[in-house]
Design a protein around this motif. Structure first.
Motif, short mmCIF file in Angstrom:
data_model
loop_
_atom_site.label_atom_id
_atom_site.label_comp_id
_atom_site.label_asym_id
_atom_site.label_seq_id
_atom_site.Cartn_x
_atom_site.Cartn_y
_atom_site.Cartn_z
N ILE A 7 5.27 -4.67 1.55
CA ILE A 7 4.32 -4.04 2.71
C ILE A 7 3.79 -5.06 3.58
N SER A 8 3.60 -4.79 4.62
CA SER A 8 2.66 -6.12 5.59
C SER A 8 1.76 -5.20 6.28
N THR A 9 0.71 -5.96 6.82
CA THR A 9 -0.09 -5.57 7.76
C THR A 9 -0.49 -6.55 8.95
N GLN A 10 -0.54 -6.08 10.06
CA GLN A 10 -1.06 -7.07 11.31
C GLN A 10 -1.90 -6.36 12.27
N ASP A 228 5.56 -9.06 -10.84
CA ASP A 228 5.98 -10.25 -10.30
C ASP A 228 5.58 -10.01 -8.81
N PRO A 229 4.39 -10.26 -8.70
CA PRO A 229 3.58 -9.89 -7.44
C PRO A 229 3.88 -11.05 -6.39
N LYS A 230 4.04 -11.01 -5.14
CA LYS A 230 4.26 -11.99 -4.37
C LYS A 230 3.40 -11.61 -2.99
N TYR A 231 2.57 -12.68 -2.70
CA TYR A 231 1.41 -12.29 -1.38
C TYR A 231 1.54 -13.50 -0.52
N SER A 232 1.61 -13.20 0.79
CA SER A 232 1.43 -14.41 1.81
C SER A 232 1.01 -14.36 2.90
N THR A 233 0.40 -14.89 3.55
CA THR A 233 -0.06 -14.85 5.02
C THR A 233 0.54 -15.70 5.93
N LYS A 234 0.27 -15.33 7.29
CA LYS A 234 1.02 -16.40 8.30
C LYS A 234 -0.03 -16.28 9.58
N ILE A 235 -0.28 -17.63 10.27
CA ILE A 235 -1.07 -17.25 11.41
C ILE A 235 0.14 -17.52 12.39
N THR A 236 -0.03 -16.63 13.36
CA THR A 236 1.06 -16.75 14.59
C THR A 236 0.27 -16.87 15.93
N ILE A 237 0.52 -15.95 16.83
CA ILE A 237 -0.23 -15.79 18.11
C ILE A 237 -1.33 -14.97 18.16
N PHE A 238 -1.64 -14.00 16.92
CA PHE A 238 -2.62 -13.26 16.94
C PHE A 238 -3.98 -13.94 16.36
N ASP A 239 -5.04 -13.14 16.59
CA ASP A 239 -6.08 -13.79 15.86
C ASP A 239 -6.32 -13.35 14.36
N ALA A 241 -3.99 -12.96 10.60
CA ALA A 241 -2.77 -13.33 10.04
C ALA A 241 -1.79 -12.03 9.75
N TRP A 242 -0.54 -12.32 9.83
CA TRP A 242 0.41 -11.49 9.04
C TRP A 242 0.14 -11.42 7.69
N THR A 243 -0.03 -10.41 7.06
CA THR A 243 -0.49 -10.48 5.53
C THR A 243 0.59 -9.42 4.98
N GLN A 244 1.29 -9.97 3.95
CA GLN A 244 2.29 -9.33 3.28
C GLN A 244 2.30 -9.46 1.67
N ALA A 245 2.85 -8.36 1.02
CA ALA A 245 2.86 -8.23 -0.40
C ALA A 245 4.04 -7.77 -1.09
N SER A 246 4.44 -8.00 -2.10
CA SER A 246 5.64 -7.50 -2.61
C SER A 246 5.31 -7.23 -4.13
N PHE A 247 5.61 -6.11 -4.82
CA PHE A 247 5.50 -6.30 -6.18
C PHE A 247 6.53 -5.04 -6.77
N GLY A 248 6.68 -5.00 -8.00
CA GLY A 248 7.67 -3.92 -8.77
C GLY A 248 8.69 -4.75 -9.11
N GLN A 249 9.92 -3.88 -9.58
CA GLN A 249 10.86 -4.54 -10.33
C GLN A 249 12.23 -3.93 -9.44
N LYS A 250 12.97 -5.12 -9.40
CA LYS A 250 14.38 -4.71 -8.38
C LYS A 250 15.25 -3.84 -9.37
N ARG A 251 16.06 -3.11 -8.88
CA ARG A 251 16.95 -2.38 -9.63
C ARG A 251 18.10 -3.39 -10.21
N GLU A 252 18.33 -3.57 -11.44
CA GLU A 252 19.49 -4.41 -11.73
C GLU A 252 20.90 -3.98 -11.41
N LYS A 253 21.88 -5.16 -10.99
CA LYS A 253 22.78 -4.77 -10.53
C LYS A 253 23.93 -4.48 -11.63
#
Length: 283
Positions: A7-10, A228-239, A241-253
């Motif tokens: 999920i992300s928010t901006q 296995d949470p992952k979280y990141s922010t990224k500054i672009t043209i907005f005042d 940041a783009w804020t994004q997180a992922s968590f949970g478990q991938k389905r095994e192939k």
């Protein structure tokens, strides 16, 4: 098995013209940042008309499914969701003051239910007004949990309030009652701040022309299993940041198994005995 969610928010600072034309520099940035594995994208402060939302696209897997909009300054929330998530139409709840929250219940790909809340807190430095808003959020979450019998909750957006003093460059909590109520909501619904969990508490808003003034206002909160949470922010043209997180478990192939009807087919048996005869002749 816990579902993997990204999920992300901006905060977009107004996109009335771009929602009308369906393109522009802000949409371009968002589409570049929105990866194909994204499940939800919460845009805040969109400042656009409802009629311009439904045909807007981030990419072909994402559609605007839930929103509360206002053409006025400092208003508007739009939630884009992956097509694998189905919104329960009669679960939609919007803030009493248009453009501040959009909350609904989705059916996930594994057929569970999840409450998703897009938040744009009042930007005014008014603790009483902000406290009233988050009281409305709390009552709405409670009503949806009871009505749809699910505790699964995912919140994201520009909360326009800090969780603690270090989330502001002034190291001061200006809306103390509001901060206290958000913390109460987090405690009552067992919500985890994914930025805090991953030790990525960098600020997400910077005053234009003065980067010395900043705050961590954009948050992603959940009570879902965090694996296995992952979280990141990224500054672009907005005042913000783009804020994004992922968590949970991938389905095994998994390797597809040989079906019974294949094992019992004439073609399979003929080939099997032919190969068997060839091997026996070599002994």
């Amino acid at each position: 098995m816990p579902l993997q969610i990204t999920i992300s928010t901006q905060n977009v600072g107004g996109m009335r013209g771009e929602f009308q034309s369906k393109h522009g520099p802000k949409f371009g940035i968002i589409r570049r940042l929105a990866k194909r594995q994204l499940d939800f994208c919460v845009l805040t402060e969109v400042r656009c008309q409802e009629g311009n939302i439904k045909k807007a696209k981030i990419h072909h897997n994402m559609k605007p499914s839930l929103f509360s909009v206002s053409p006025d300054p400092r208003g508007g929330v739009v939630i884009f969701s992956n097509k694998e998530y189905e919104l329960i139409n009669h679960s939609v709840r919007r803030s009493a003051t248009p453009g501040h929250f959009a909350i609904g219940v989705y059916i996930t790909p594994n057929q569970s239910k999840i409450i998703v809340a897009g938040i744009y807190g009042p930007s005014e430095n008014n603790d009483i007004l902000s406290h009233q808003f988050y009281q409305e959020v709390k009552e709405t979450l409670n009503e949806l949990q009871n009505t749809f019998q699910t505790n699964n909750l995912l919140m994201a957006g520009d909360f326009n309030a800090v969780l603690c003093a270090r989330d502001s460059s002034s190291e001061h909590v200006t809306k103390k009652r509001t901060t206290g109520l958000i913390q109460e909501i987090m405690e009552d619904y067992h919500l985890i701040d994914i930025g805090e969990r991953t030790n990525r508490t960098q600020h997400t808003w910077f005053r234009r022309n003065n980067n010395n003034i900043s705050s961590r206002l954009d948050l992603i909160l959940t009570n879902l299993p965090i694996i296995d949470p992952k979280y990141s922010t990224k500054i672009t043209i907005f005042d913000h940041a783009w804020t994004q997180a992922s968590f949970g478990q991938k389905r095994e192939k998994t390797t597809p198994s040989m079906k019974d009807y294949v094992l019992g087919s004439d073609e399979f048996l003929i080939k099997y005995f032919s190969l068997l005869e060839q091997q026996l002749s070599l002994i």
